[in-house]
Write an enzyme that holds these catalytic residues in place. Sequence first.
Site, PDB file in Angstrom:
ATOM      1  CB  CYS A 381      32.983  40.427  49.677  1.00  0.00           C
ATOM      2  SG  CYS A 381      32.548  41.140  51.287  1.00  0.00           S
ATOM      3  CG  HIS A 507      28.907  41.062  47.581  1.00  0.00           C
ATOM      4  ND1 HIS A 507      29.219  39.723  47.693  1.00  0.00           N
ATOM      5  CD2 HIS A 507      29.177  41.608  48.790  1.00  0.00           C
ATOM      6  CE1 HIS A 507      29.646  39.468  48.922  1.00  0.00           C
ATOM      7  NE2 HIS A 507      29.633  40.603  49.603  1.00  0.00           N
ATOM      8  CD  GLU A 509      28.352  38.655  44.323  1.00  0.00           C
ATOM      9  OE1 GLU A 509      28.430  38.226  45.490  1.00  0.00           O
ATOM     10  OE2 GLU A 509      29.210  39.396  43.811  1.00  0.00           O
TER      11      GLU A 509
END
Length: 541
Positions: A381, A507, A509
């Site tokens: 990001c 993102h 994650e």
Amino acid sequence: MKYVVVTGGVMSGLGKGITAASLGRILKSRGFDVTAIKIDPYLNVDAGTMNPFQHGEVFVLKDGGEVDLDLGNYERFLNKELTSEHNITTGKVYRSVIEKERSGEYLGKTVQIIPHITDEIKNRIREVSDKSESDICIIEIGGTVGDIEGMPFLESIRQLHNEEGENNVILIHVTLVPILDVVGEQKTKPTQHSVKELRELGLHPDMIVGRCEEPLNNKTREKISLFCDIPKEAVFSAHDARDIYEVPLYLEKENITDILVNHLDLSNPERNLEDWQKKVDNILEPDKKISVSLVGKYTELEDAYMSVIEALKHAAAEKNCGYEIIWTDAENLENNPEKVKKLEKADGILVPGGFGERGAEGKIRAIKYARENQLPFLGLCFGFQLAVIEFARNVLGLEGANSTELEEETPHPVIDLLPEQKEVDDMGGTMRLGNQITVLEEGTLVHRLYGKDKVKERHRHRYEVNPNYIEEIKDSGLNFSGRDLEGRRMECLEIPSHNFFIGTQFHPEFRSRLEEPSPPFLGFVNAMLDEENLDKKTGEI
């Protein structure tokens, strides 16, 4: 629907969320379909505008909901995607009730906490549970029993228990069992007082989970059973684990699932946690080790980067590899340029998401070091955006290139505000949020990592790569290997001449799981495990 309600006593931060997620994991391992709800008693509508220092990271759900980090643990442990409806806050509840009152829905009645607020809470719980079509719904009540803001939620649970019936609701209370250094004895008094507060509210715990440094001894269990009026076999030990993914294994060894399914009048199939156990073994006893420099501005608080840490852990566990995070304060790196040389101690550099000017130049220095020294790099990001800025300045020679977020009058706004954001005034829930589709360029590194042409990942940003600079950047050696469906927004970048240099506007994650590691993180770990690289850096392998 069966409801498992988890409350906390004595103090916050005991691990209610991990306990709730662990219960979900072991119930799932028995074949049950499990969903989860997190209740946060704060007045904020959502967690989107909260400072990470106060509340840890903001976790983003697939529908764009900005929520408490515990929802991230639920998703990772259950391997299931949740929505913003699974996070109930005081702000959401009161806003809904007031809007109904303004529209005349209550037909002139006096609007009160009971029944209007409590009915709203129960309705939201039931709606989420019904939509999920699950067997069991786990509900975590945030905060601590006795907090004034949590009272309406506990009253709602009392009513829910009465309305749904004894065999359909079970209450689990997580409480602190401290050990005093002076006497070396596990003390049960805090638990007794916490349970007393619960009972004064009309709630009686069916099970108690004692958070402690060491396993609860027999004497402590007997004392809690006697003074809290529950069977001894319903007192469980949640002692310190080496890793959070070990907690379900601890609780399953104590046969907590047997008590749960018996109380809820469910079948009791065989446990199946073998694959989970193997991954935990890889985390706790890895064959090798890597070190990652995480460059951020909230390095004093690990919870601010929880999903990043967990995604790194998932990828490392997949490779039976340990990892060490070298916490690198971006602001310190910005003010002390000579400290960039300390990055050579790491096997890779990771720049996570973030906002604002503070520490941005330090992150750019770290990105430049990774690029020039062929060190594996992953930018997420804001880290993706800063990689574009670094490349524009130091490869294209665009002096003063920047993001308009950081410098409105920059001569080269290579990162600029999204067009739809230019008229936005409200800060809450107005970014580009949630799942978006990215089209990956065939033959690129990111395409090989995902093994598919299109991927769906979660976003949280207001700024993007300025289209006016894209071709110039590409011509100089940085490829935008992922774009949105319309081909206008840049979603992934990589430098083909680098051994591993990847950035994602999204993102990854947030969708990483212990059983299914995120592809960019897995690629990042693979790059750091390069034999030549590790021999040079650590002498391992």
